[in-house]
Design a protein around this motif. Structure first.
Motif, PDB file in Angstrom:
ATOM      1  N   ASP A  10       0.834  -1.209   0.000  1.00  9.88           N
ATOM      2  CA  ASP A  10       0.000   0.000   0.000  1.00  9.88           C
ATOM      3  C   ASP A  10       0.869   1.260   0.000  1.00  9.88           C
ATOM      4  N   VAL A  46       0.066   0.519   9.678  1.00  9.53           N
ATOM      5  CA  VAL A  46      -0.455   0.040  10.968  1.00  9.53           C
ATOM      6  C   VAL A  46      -1.606  -0.943  10.727  1.00  9.53           C
ATOM      7  N   SER A 115      -1.309  -5.656   5.414  1.00 10.71           N
ATOM      8  CA  SER A 115      -2.711  -5.791   5.017  1.00 10.71           C
ATOM      9  C   SER A 115      -3.168  -7.241   4.838  1.00 10.71           C
ATOM     10  N   LYS A 116      -4.337  -7.524   5.423  1.00 12.54           N
ATOM     11  CA  LYS A 116      -4.952  -8.843   5.229  1.00 12.54           C
ATOM     12  C   LYS A 116      -5.610  -8.916   3.858  1.00 12.54           C
ATOM     13  N   ASN A 117      -5.737  -7.779   3.199  1.00 10.12           N
ATOM     14  CA  ASN A 117      -6.333  -7.750   1.856  1.00 10.12           C
ATOM     15  C   ASN A 117      -5.297  -7.907   0.749  1.00 10.12           C
TER      16      ASN A 117
HETATM   17  C1  BG6 Z   1      -1.264  -1.342   5.547  1.00 12.31           C
HETATM   18  C2  BG6 Z   1      -1.848   0.055   5.363  1.00 12.31           C
HETATM   19  O1  BG6 Z   1      -0.616  -1.745   4.381  1.00 12.31           O
HETATM   20  O2  BG6 Z   1      -2.298  -2.271   5.859  1.00 12.31           O
HETATM   21  C3  BG6 Z   1      -2.630   0.433   6.613  1.00 12.31           C
HETATM   22  O3  BG6 Z   1      -0.793   0.979   5.155  1.00 12.31           O
HETATM   23  C4  BG6 Z   1      -3.698  -0.610   6.903  1.00 12.31           C
HETATM   24  O4  BG6 Z   1      -3.214   1.705   6.418  1.00 12.31           O
HETATM   25  C5  BG6 Z   1      -3.025  -1.986   7.056  1.00 12.31           C
HETATM   26  O5  BG6 Z   1      -4.395  -0.289   8.098  1.00 12.31           O
HETATM   27  C6  BG6 Z   1      -4.035  -3.108   7.311  1.00 12.31           C
HETATM   28  O6  BG6 Z   1      -4.837  -3.278   6.178  1.00 12.31           O
HETATM   29  P1  BG6 Z   1      -6.089  -4.243   6.055  1.00 12.31           P
HETATM   30  O7  BG6 Z   1      -6.312  -4.318   4.568  1.00 12.31           O
HETATM   31  O8  BG6 Z   1      -5.704  -5.565   6.640  1.00 12.31           O
HETATM   32  O9  BG6 Z   1      -7.198  -3.614   6.795  1.00 12.31           O
END
Ligand code: BG6
Ligand code: MG
Length: 211
Positions: A10, A46, A115-117
């Motif tokens: 990200d 975060v 990120s989990k996404n």
């Molecule tokens: C990070 C982003 O890569 O992933 C953060 O910089 C975000 O802003 C974190 O909170 C967690 O992301 P997700 O997709 O698991 O909610």
């Protein structure tokens, strides 16, 4: 000697920052919680639940653990609706050229993201089979600035952390790389790194670092 480059996702490879902002803003507005771009900047790198705690600093009441889980899930639903629209054209300028050049020169490339996404994002931008390793929010228990996500990536690659370069747009991510014993490259003004670049649109940046 640098043998692997570990990329935050990200804000480094793809600009999802705006999507995170819009999703948090929608949730915060619905709850009557003040939220702005400056607060959003503190969420970079975060984890989702730690980000929620920062958002709730401005709440006028306290929330139970159950409510917090529901708020984070609601934000994530809004966020996923937005990132479903991502396409390969959302890959940031220079990222693809630099990634390809690193690979052509035998340097391993990995993702190290909180990120989990991450799997969904990589699928949407057509890079789900590109990286030598993907370490993300789904396989860690400590978020950046803890070095876990990058140490796991190095382990997956079979590379010594000292031979890894971390690329980050978040202060927390630079700190994570440093604590992991890795070299660090800051983009977009993240502080505390060994090397700095405005973004990845400079095609010679890795050539200069990896000699
Ligand atoms: C990070 C982003 O890569 O992933 C953060 O910089 C975000 O802003 C974190 O909170 C967690 O992301 P997700 O997709 O698991 O909610
Ligand atoms: Mg980032």
């Amino acid at each position: 000697m640098i043998k692997a480059v570990l990329f935050d996702l990200d804000g480094v490879i793809v600009s999802t920052d705006g999507c995170h902002y819009r999703a948090w803003k929608r949730m915060a507005d619905e709850e009557g919680i003040y939220f702005d771009e400056k607060i959003n900047d503190r969420l970079r790198g975060v984890s989702r639940m730690a980000s929620l705690e920062i958002v709730l600093e401005r709440a006028s009441r306290s929330y139970t653990e159950e409510e917090k889980v529901a708020l984070a899930a609601r934000k994530n639903d809004y966020y996923r609706d937005l990132i479903r629209e991502l396409t390969p054209s959302d890959i940031l300028p220079g990222a693809m050229e630099n990634l390809n050049e690193l690979k052509e020169n035998g340097i391993l490339v990995a993702v190290g993201s909180s990120s989990k996404n991450t799997p969904l994002i990589l699928r949407r931008i057509g890079l789900d089979a590109f990286f030598d390793a993907v370490s993300d929010g789904n396989n860690i228990s400590h978020s950046k600035p803890d070095p876990e996500v990058f140490l796991k990536a190095a382990e997956m690659l079979g590379t010594d952390p000292a031979d890894c370069l971390v690329v980050e747009d978040a202060d927390a991510g630079i700190e994570a790389g440093r604590r992991g014993g890795m070299k660090t490259l800051s983009v977009k003004g993240a502080v505390g790194a060994d090397y700095f670049a405005p973004d990845l649109s400079d095609y010679s940046i890795f050539r200069r670092i990896i000699r």
